[in-house]
Design a protein around this motif. Structure first.
Motif, PDB file in Angstrom:
ATOM      1  N   ASP A 479      -8.158  -2.235 -23.475  1.00 13.60           N
ATOM      2  CA  ASP A 479      -7.690  -2.235 -24.855  1.00 13.60           C
ATOM      3  C   ASP A 479      -8.107  -3.559 -25.482  1.00 13.60           C
ATOM      4  O   ASP A 479      -7.617  -4.618 -25.113  1.00 13.60           O
ATOM      5  CB  ASP A 479      -6.154  -2.075 -24.846  1.00 13.60           C
ATOM      6  CG  ASP A 479      -5.599  -2.053 -26.254  1.00 13.60           C
ATOM      7  OD1 ASP A 479      -6.391  -2.250 -27.202  1.00 13.60           O
ATOM      8  OD2 ASP A 479      -4.377  -1.850 -26.392  1.00 13.60           O
ATOM      9  N   MET A 480      -9.020  -3.503 -26.415  1.00 20.77           N
ATOM     10  CA  MET A 480      -9.598  -4.752 -26.889  1.00 20.77           C
ATOM     11  C   MET A 480      -8.663  -5.578 -27.750  1.00 20.77           C
ATOM     12  O   MET A 480      -8.902  -6.743 -27.977  1.00 20.77           O
ATOM     13  CB  MET A 480     -10.903  -4.478 -27.651  1.00 20.77           C
ATOM     14  CG  MET A 480     -12.039  -4.174 -26.720  1.00 20.77           C
ATOM     15  SD  MET A 480     -12.031  -5.167 -25.206  1.00 20.77           S
ATOM     16  CE  MET A 480     -12.352  -6.769 -25.875  1.00 20.77           C
ATOM     17  N   VAL A 482      -5.698  -6.529 -26.996  1.00 15.00           N
ATOM     18  CA  VAL A 482      -5.023  -7.542 -26.184  1.00 15.00           C
ATOM     19  C   VAL A 482      -6.014  -8.410 -25.420  1.00 15.00           C
ATOM     20  O   VAL A 482      -5.644  -9.394 -24.822  1.00 15.00           O
ATOM     21  CB  VAL A 482      -4.034  -6.909 -25.167  1.00 15.00           C
ATOM     22  CG1 VAL A 482      -2.798  -6.459 -25.874  1.00 15.00           C
ATOM     23  CG2 VAL A 482      -4.703  -5.802 -24.394  1.00 15.00           C
ATOM     24  N   SER A 483      -7.258  -8.004 -25.457  1.00 14.83           N
ATOM     25  CA  SER A 483      -8.220  -8.750 -24.657  1.00 14.83           C
ATOM     26  C   SER A 483      -8.389 -10.171 -25.151  1.00 14.83           C
ATOM     27  O   SER A 483      -8.947 -11.014 -24.453  1.00 14.83           O
ATOM     28  CB  SER A 483      -9.560  -8.040 -24.656  1.00 14.83           C
ATOM     29  OG  SER A 483     -10.139  -8.148 -25.938  1.00 14.83           O
ATOM     30  N   GLU A 484      -7.924 -10.437 -26.332  1.00 18.06           N
ATOM     31  CA  GLU A 484      -8.019 -11.798 -26.845  1.00 18.06           C
ATOM     32  C   GLU A 484      -6.996 -12.716 -26.180  1.00 18.06           C
ATOM     33  O   GLU A 484      -7.122 -13.931 -26.231  1.00 18.06           O
ATOM     34  CB  GLU A 484      -7.805 -11.824 -28.370  1.00 18.06           C
ATOM     35  CG  GLU A 484      -8.791 -10.961 -29.142  1.00 18.06           C
ATOM     36  CD  GLU A 484     -10.241 -11.292 -28.806  1.00 18.06           C
ATOM     37  OE1 GLU A 484     -10.545 -12.494 -28.738  1.00 18.06           O
ATOM     38  OE2 GLU A 484     -11.034 -10.368 -28.588  1.00 18.06           O
ATOM     39  N   VAL A 485      -5.957 -12.090 -25.601  1.00 17.89           N
ATOM     40  CA  VAL A 485      -4.893 -12.903 -25.001  1.00 17.89           C
ATOM     41  C   VAL A 485      -5.418 -13.558 -23.733  1.00 17.89           C
ATOM     42  O   VAL A 485      -5.804 -12.895 -22.791  1.00 17.89           O
ATOM     43  CB  VAL A 485      -3.664 -12.025 -24.652  1.00 17.89           C
ATOM     44  CG1 VAL A 485      -2.523 -12.886 -24.159  1.00 17.89           C
ATOM     45  CG2 VAL A 485      -3.260 -11.206 -25.854  1.00 17.89           C
ATOM     46  N   LYS A 486      -5.440 -14.853 -23.746  1.00 14.02           N
ATOM     47  CA  LYS A 486      -5.875 -15.564 -22.547  1.00 14.02           C
ATOM     48  C   LYS A 486      -4.662 -15.792 -21.653  1.00 14.02           C
ATOM     49  O   LYS A 486      -3.643 -16.332 -22.089  1.00 14.02           O
ATOM     50  CB  LYS A 486      -6.469 -16.915 -22.944  1.00 14.02           C
ATOM     51  CG  LYS A 486      -7.706 -16.774 -23.779  1.00 14.02           C
ATOM     52  CD  LYS A 486      -8.940 -16.882 -22.927  1.00 14.02           C
ATOM     53  CE  LYS A 486     -10.150 -16.499 -23.758  1.00 14.02           C
ATOM     54  NZ  LYS A 486     -11.369 -16.579 -22.991  1.00 14.02           N
TER      55      LYS A 486
END
Lengths: 489, 559
Positions: A479-480, A482-486
């Motif tokens: 799921d892109m 949330v992919s920003e969440v490091k």
């Protein structure tokens, strides 16, 4: 004597004494008699026996005789005194019974049983025979087999303590079994099997395949590693740990089976008579053992590998849902090369070969010094420069005294003679605490096993292909948003 | 079963092994991003459900993609190079440089016409100029193409490659592959990998214990699954269970190894899942204590903060500090401060301090808190009532653990502690049952040599003569009762790793130094009261020692 004879006639224990030792030594159960360091005797304690002893079942050792009546019921770990047992006359007492019921018909009845002959001719040899653990089919028959029909037993004589001799009664463990068992093949010892089981990550509840069961040392250790309880009833759905053992030598299979049964391990150890090179690792009626770990103690492990793939037919013996660990145990480097090559071709990963180097250490106190002169097990060289000087001065003084004596100078004889000196040292000995004198040192024990075998480990991950990958892509879509969440640096 | 799962599970810890052979512990949580060293990062969902022990390659980001995809590299591909080498044995034997026949590597065999048949490293030139590609060119390549292409380019541009022997060529290729292929392997959270991981980072944290030493100690401790069987219908028997006593200064590593063998280390994911699906809510503490105290017997409440410990198949950890340091158990989802009733360690792990063991009356937790009548409690606020019950529960648990430990009867003792074992043993050995196993690990030999000496034959003989003369043996000379342990043995194990490749099998050239790791083993025994005299021929004729020639002879054969 050898109390494990006729094991098949005895009911097998329901619960293994290896896993659930009761508080005290029990009749009809395995006990390990610790006679001295590295001299362990596996004995099944019996309330009765038919070898002619007035005390019933008796185990004889070089350090005394032990009627089982003095062992049954004592707390585990107890030190037990030897008893006075009449070992001399028993042969005559039972001669008729033995030749009547047990001696094979082909043997002339007049011929005394072999064990008696041995006892008569060579006492030492007889003792050694009694030290032999169970009568196994792999050994040449040494004594007449035990009669199957037991004559009525007279009341047992109470054991009388002997003045000297003792040993310890220990509950059985895979380690004590390993160091006491009857060597049928080369034994896999604790330093090796402990590392193998650790390294293969064998856990309770898993299934382990063992090929080349041999003497059963590894079998016992593996059974302990996978044990996670006995199946209590048919509705029990927990997967229970088991060991599937394969051996192609029929007499060894029989011996191992009877041992496994006598040790209460039969619910978790399945002994199969099989040539695994040709016939693979499936259980009877082509059931897959679904193994998580495999131990191959075979001369040519690479020949068995073809049966250990994910796609073996009719079904793979491996657990399809787990990575499978393998370990091969080979003494020669050529075997290792061939095995590693076969493992690579069969798609195994994490291939690694190691050897385990184990040393036992001797710890002792080393006493050095001129005050040790004339004593045993010591080094009476001077321990320090000062001691050396005093020794030299003494020699010098003696010399001048000798010359002075010759010359008739008064005062001769004041220097101690060697005999007087030694006498003085001996007199002082009583007051010394030798156990804490000297320097504490350690060194490797005299005998070292410098090479046992090479251990080659490898892992076969679960089968993976496009279908499985597609399934997981659907199950875990990326799921892109949330992919920003490091998450972690 | 959770233990036999070959896939990467959500919310579990795994190790990523990078090309540099370094391990990295990572918790794979769904829908997160995982950083993989210098390879960048990948979405965790690309790893979930995928097989363990697989090697994954981070692919180049394609146009318009927000993240790098992963490719599971089949093992056949990983092994391909070596297999190819083996597949043509005749060729590779003809290949100059392979040790075969009479000529080994490094030996010149010159043909009649003067050409060198067997290559060697005599003429090798160690010079960076042999590589035609410059540093900047390689950097450019890295941006534009994948790892494979870079390596091909580098090899193609190495002027001296043909001069290299087959072996050094293989080494060179391997080194370059490690550098440029963005590959990593996912390994499960197993003790062996955990040891490797900590050995590199902070070896002192686990007392430098090696995998082979840990395995050896565990085998000799006889630790195994041992839940008691209580009159089971089918088996029709009752069998006692087992308890092990552990002193652990390895941050929980030894406790984890013990727990693994007792089937206590890992949560069974299948049961956890079904419970989650059923959505059975945990009874909340507040609602319970708000309830009428009269109603209590009707609704038995299970609190998870201070569970009453199980009675068999348990681990008792005796610790020197106020709390046990077992922090490594976090990798197995256990945190003592955050009780999780689904974790088997929850009620099978008991901890107590030395103070609680030796002087419980001095320990505030062991002292019974005041009891209050229901009437008094009625007047309390719910918060106070909650605290009151919590204190009671904490005390009950502490009392249960302390009393049970002091009663002894343990099946085994496992010590990996900085405390001198000769001060541990007098208190702890009597708690072990007869026949129980005693194991002490030490990174260095000295403390164990001292310990072995306390059980030496000479010392035991002296102890027995003191007893026979009716004297209380001197505490200074005999810090421990030397009769209580049988066959004390000191040993050490070390593995030696081999490189196994066609034509070049040999032990590894280097390995880790550091502590050797030693294990002391013995079995607890129950000595006979009164004197015992040995019997037997001890090999040599022995002179009767005047000093010790009492009726209590040396216990020579029993060690």
């Amino acid at each position: 004597m050898s109390a494990m004879e006729g094991v098949e006639q005895q009911p097998a224990p329901v619960v293994s004494p290896f896993f659930h030792p009761p508080l005290t030594a029990q009749a009809d159960s395995l006990a390990i008699l610790h006679v001295k360091r590295d001299s362990l005797l596996p004995v099944t304690l019996r309330t009765t026996a038919n070898d002619g002893y007035a005390e019933g079942a008796v185990t004889n050792t070089r350090f005394g005789s032990y009627p089982h009546s003095t062992l049954i019921g004592v707390p585990w770990g107890s030190q037990v005194r030897a008893s006075k047992v009449d070992t001399g006359t028993r042969g005559r007492k039972t001669k008729n019974a033995k030749s009547g019921t047990a001696t094979p018909a082909s043997e002339p009845a007049e011929q005394p049983p072999q064990d008696e002959a041995a006892a008569d001719s060579k006492k030492r040899k007889a003792d050694d025979e009694q030290l032999q653990p169970p009568e196994s089919p792999t050994k040449k028959m040494k004594a007449a087999p035990e009669p199957t029909i037991k004559p009525p037993q007279p009341p047992l004589k109470a054991a009388v303590e002997a003045g000297s001799g003792f040993m310890h009664v220990l509950p059985p463990t895979p380690e004590s079994w390993t160091y006491s068992l009857d060597h049928r093949t080369q034994v896999v010892y604790t330093p090796d099997y402990s590392y193998i089981l650790q390294r293969m990550q064998v856990k309770p509840g898993q299934t382990l395949i063992e090929a080349g069961a041999g003497s059963g040392s590894f079998t016992h250790a593996a059974a302990r590693a996978v044990y996670n309880g006995y199946p209590s009833d048919s509705s029990d759905t927990t997967s229970h740990g088991k060991v599937c053992s394969f051996e192609y030598h029929a007499p060894r299979v029989d011996t191992l089976r009877s041992e496994i049964s006598a040790h209460g391990l039969q619910p978790l150890v399945h002994v199969n008579h099989r040539d695994v090179y040709n016939d693979g690792f499936l259980l009877p009626s082509a059931v897959s053992p679904r193994a998580n770990a495999i131990f191959l103690d075979l001369p040519m492990p690479w020949l068995a590998l073809k049966h250990l793939s994910r796609s073996s037919s009719p079904t793979s013996p491996l657990d399809p849902n787990s990575a499978v660990n393998i370990c091969t145990f080979s003494p020669c480097i050529e075997q290792v090369t061939a095995t590693a090559s076969a493992l690579r071709k069969a798609g195994w990963t994490e291939i690694q070969t190691v050897e385990v180097q184990n040393r036992r250490l001797d710890v002792r106190r080393e006493r050095v010094g001129i005050k040790e002169e004339g004593l045993r097990g010591v080094n009476s060289n001077p321990a320090t420069v000062e001691e050396s000087l005093s020794r030299l001065r003494e020699v010098d003084a003696k010399l001048s005294e000798f010359h002075a004596g010759k010359a008739g100078v008064p005062g001769a004889g004041k220097v101690q003679s060697k005999a007087e000196r030694l006498e003085g040292i001996r007199a002082e000995l009583g007051g010394r605490k030798l156990f804490k004198e000297g320097r504490l040192v350690h060194r490797t024990e005299p005998e070292v096993k410098t090479h046992t075998s090479y251990l080659t480990f490898a892992v076969l991950p679960m089968a993976w292909g496009e279908a499985e990958e597609a399934e997981m892509e659907a199950r875990w879509p990326v799921d892109m948003t949330v992919s920003e969440v490091k998450v972690r640096a | 079963m959770a233990t036999s799962n070959g896939r990467i599970q959500p919310n579990s810890w795994v190790f990523l092994r990078l090309a540099s052979d370094l391990l990295r512990a990572v918790e794979i949580k769904p829908n997160t991003i995982i950083e993989i060293g210098k390879y960048g990062s990948v979405p965790s969902n690309l790893l979930l459900g995928r097989p363990l022990y697989y090697t994954y390659e981070v692919l180049e980001k394609q146009e318009g993609e927000l993240y790098s995809r992963l490719r599971a590299v089949p093992p056949s591909e990983l092994n391909a190079d070596v297999i190819a080498e083996e597949a043509t044995p005749d060729e590779s034997r003809a290949e100059p440089g392979t040790p075969s026949g009479s000529g080994g590597e490094g030996i010149d065999i010159v043909a009649d016409d003067g050409t060198v048949i067997i290559k060697n490293n005599r003429l090798t030139i160690d010079d960076a100029s042999r590589q035609a590609l410059s540093h900047t060119e390689i950097e450019e390549l890295k941006k534009s193409s994948g790892g494979k292409e870079i390596i091909e380019q580098i090899l193609a541009n190495h002027a001296g490659l043909d001069e290299k022997t087959a072996f050094s060529k293989a080494k060179y290729t391997l080194r370059k592959s490690k550098k440029y292929l963005k590959r990593f392997t996912v390994l499960p959270m197993e003790l062996g990998f955990l040891i490797d991981y900590i050995m590199l980072k902070e070896p002192a944290r686990t007392m430098e214990i090696r995998e082979e030493t840990l395995g050896l100690a565990m085998a000799w401790s006889n630790v195994h699954f041992s839940k008691s069987i209580d009159g089971d219908d089918n088996l029709g028997v009752t069998a006692p269970g087992g308890r092990w006593l552990v002193l652990d200064d390895t941050g929980g590593l030894v406790t984890a190894a013990v727990a693994e063998r007792m089937n206590l280390l890992r949560k069974d994911n299948t049961t956890a899942q079904t419970q989650a699906n059923n959505g059975a809510p945990e009874p909340s503490e507040v609602s319970m204590e708000n309830g009428d105290s009269d109603a209590k017997p009707h609704t038995p409440v299970v609190h998870h903060d201070f569970p009453i410990p199980a009675s068999s198949n348990t681990i008792t950890v005796l610790h020197a500090a106020v709390q046990a340091n077992i922090s490594l158990l976090k990798y197995f989802d256990y945190d003592g401060n955050n009780p999780d009733p689904d974790h088997p360690l929850h009620n099978h792990l008991k901890t107590l301090s030395w103070l609680q063991l030796l002087h419980p009356e001095e320990d505030p937790t062991y002292r019974e808190p005041e009891t209050a009548t229901p009437e008094v409690m009625q007047t309390w606020k719910s918060g106070k009532r909650g605290t009151y019950f919590k204190k009671r529960r904490r005390w009950e648990r502490c009392k249960a653990i302390v009393d049970e430990t002091r009663a002894g009867g343990f099946d085994g003792l496992i010590v990996a502690s900085h405390i001198d074992p000769s001060t541990i043993f007098p208190h702890v050995i009597p708690l072990i049952r007869g026949g129980g196993h005693v194991v002490v690990y030490s990174p260095t030999v000295e403390s164990l040599v001292n310990l072995s000496d306390l059980y030496s034959k000479d010392r035991r003989t002296a102890y027995l003569s003191a007893l026979a003369q009716g004297n209380e043996p001197d505490k200074e000379d005999f810090p421990v009762d030397p009769r209580l342990l049988l066959a004390p043995t000191l040993q050490t194990s070390r593995i030696r790793e081999y490189q196994v490749l066609p034509g070049r099998t040999h032990p590894l050239m280097t390995s880790k130094g550091g502590s050797e790791g030693f294990v002391f083993t013995a079995r607890r025994v129950i000595p006979l009261e009164g004197g015992v005299e040995a019997r037997g021929n001890f090999g040599k004729k022995r002179k009767v020692d005047q000093a010790n020639g009492s009726d209590v002879a040396a216990a020579a054969p029993s060690t």
